[in-house]
Design a protein around this motif. Structure first.
Motif, PDB file in Angstrom:
ATOM      1  N   CYS A  65      56.512 -23.548  26.169  1.00 16.77           N
ATOM      2  CA  CYS A  65      57.643 -24.463  26.289  1.00 16.77           C
ATOM      3  C   CYS A  65      57.423 -25.712  25.444  1.00 16.77           C
ATOM      4  CB  CYS A  65      57.850 -24.831  27.744  1.00 16.77           C
ATOM      5  SG  CYS A  65      59.213 -25.978  28.020  1.00 16.77           S
ATOM      6  N   CYS A  68      57.883 -24.705  21.755  1.00 19.96           N
ATOM      7  CA  CYS A  68      59.206 -24.237  21.342  1.00 19.96           C
ATOM      8  C   CYS A  68      60.360 -25.078  21.877  1.00 19.96           C
ATOM      9  CB  CYS A  68      59.413 -22.795  21.809  1.00 19.96           C
ATOM     10  SG  CYS A  68      58.230 -21.645  21.107  1.00 19.96           S
ATOM     11  N   CYS A  70      61.894 -24.648  24.597  1.00 16.29           N
ATOM     12  CA  CYS A  70      62.862 -23.786  25.269  1.00 16.29           C
ATOM     13  C   CYS A  70      62.121 -22.779  26.131  1.00 16.29           C
ATOM     14  CB  CYS A  70      63.772 -23.069  24.275  1.00 16.29           C
ATOM     15  SG  CYS A  70      62.958 -21.888  23.215  1.00 16.29           S
ATOM     16  N   PRO A  72      63.312 -19.055  28.167  1.00 13.39           N
ATOM     17  CA  PRO A  72      64.433 -18.147  28.438  1.00 13.39           C
ATOM     18  C   PRO A  72      64.842 -18.212  29.909  1.00 13.39           C
ATOM     19  CG  PRO A  72      62.701 -17.024  27.222  1.00 13.39           C
ATOM     20  CD  PRO A  72      62.150 -18.347  27.630  1.00 13.39           C
ATOM     21  N   TYR A  79      64.343 -12.716  26.049  1.00 11.85           N
ATOM     22  CA  TYR A  79      63.669 -13.341  24.913  1.00 11.85           C
ATOM     23  C   TYR A  79      64.617 -13.633  23.754  1.00 11.85           C
ATOM     24  CZ  TYR A  79      59.261 -12.301  27.218  1.00 11.85           C
ATOM     25  OH  TYR A  79      58.222 -12.252  28.109  1.00 11.85           O
ATOM     26  N   LYS A  81      67.218 -15.288  23.873  1.00 10.68           N
ATOM     27  CA  LYS A  81      67.755 -16.644  24.040  1.00 10.68           C
ATOM     28  C   LYS A  81      66.846 -17.708  23.436  1.00 10.68           C
ATOM     29  CE  LYS A  81      71.059 -15.088  26.681  1.00 10.68           C
ATOM     30  NZ  LYS A  81      72.291 -14.723  26.112  1.00 10.68           N
ATOM     31  N   CYS A  82      65.584 -17.352  23.195  1.00 10.36           N
ATOM     32  CA  CYS A  82      64.611 -18.312  22.670  1.00 10.36           C
ATOM     33  C   CYS A  82      63.652 -17.566  21.724  1.00 10.36           C
ATOM     34  CB  CYS A  82      63.856 -18.954  23.834  1.00 10.36           C
ATOM     35  SG  CYS A  82      62.704 -20.223  23.343  1.00 10.36           S
ATOM     36  N   CYS A  84      61.626 -18.520  19.296  1.00 10.02           N
ATOM     37  CA  CYS A  84      60.286 -19.082  19.138  1.00 10.02           C
ATOM     38  C   CYS A  84      59.398 -18.649  20.292  1.00 10.02           C
ATOM     39  CB  CYS A  84      60.374 -20.606  19.059  1.00 10.02           C
ATOM     40  SG  CYS A  84      58.784 -21.456  19.101  1.00 10.02           S
ATOM     41  N   TYR A  85      59.909 -18.727  21.488  1.00 14.48           N
ATOM     42  CA  TYR A  85      59.177 -18.349  22.698  1.00 14.48           C
ATOM     43  C   TYR A  85      58.744 -16.888  22.617  1.00 14.48           C
ATOM     44  CZ  TYR A  85      58.356 -18.458  27.822  1.00 14.48           C
ATOM     45  OH  TYR A  85      57.816 -18.411  29.074  1.00 14.48           O
TER      46      TYR A  85
END
Length: 98
Positions: A65, A68, A70, A72, A79, A81-82, A84-85
């Protein structure tokens, strides 16, 4: 008539330049870390609430977090939705983020 066309053209050009400058400033602020930070603690509590190993989940989620900015939604998956995560991996090539 020629003056009004020139005036309208110069106004349109100046508005376009203003939009480009504003977009550039917003992008530079995001790169420099001025984007709004999310509350990683509460986001990771929500993400890890059903985990069998909550301490490990919170630690990994917190690291992801902070990197990134963010997390999810939900307790698993999402995944997309984000990005980088989802892209962070361990040295062994497994997903780092829960």
């Amino acid at each position: 008539m020629a003056i009004s066309k020139a005036l309208i053209a110069s106004l349109l050009i100046s508005l376009l330049v203003l939009q480009l400058v504003q977009a550039d400033v917003e992008n530079s602020q995001k790169k420099n870390g001025y984007a709004k930070k999310i509350d990683c603690g509460s986001a990771c509590v929500a993400r890890c609430r059903l985990s069998r190993r909550p301490r490990l989940c919170h630690r990994a989620c917190g690291t992801c977090c902070y990197r990134c900015n963010c997390v999810p939604p939900g307790t698993y998956g999402n995944y997309d939705k984000c990005q980088c995560y989802a892209s962070l991996t361990t040295h062994g090539g497994r997903r780092k983020c829960p």
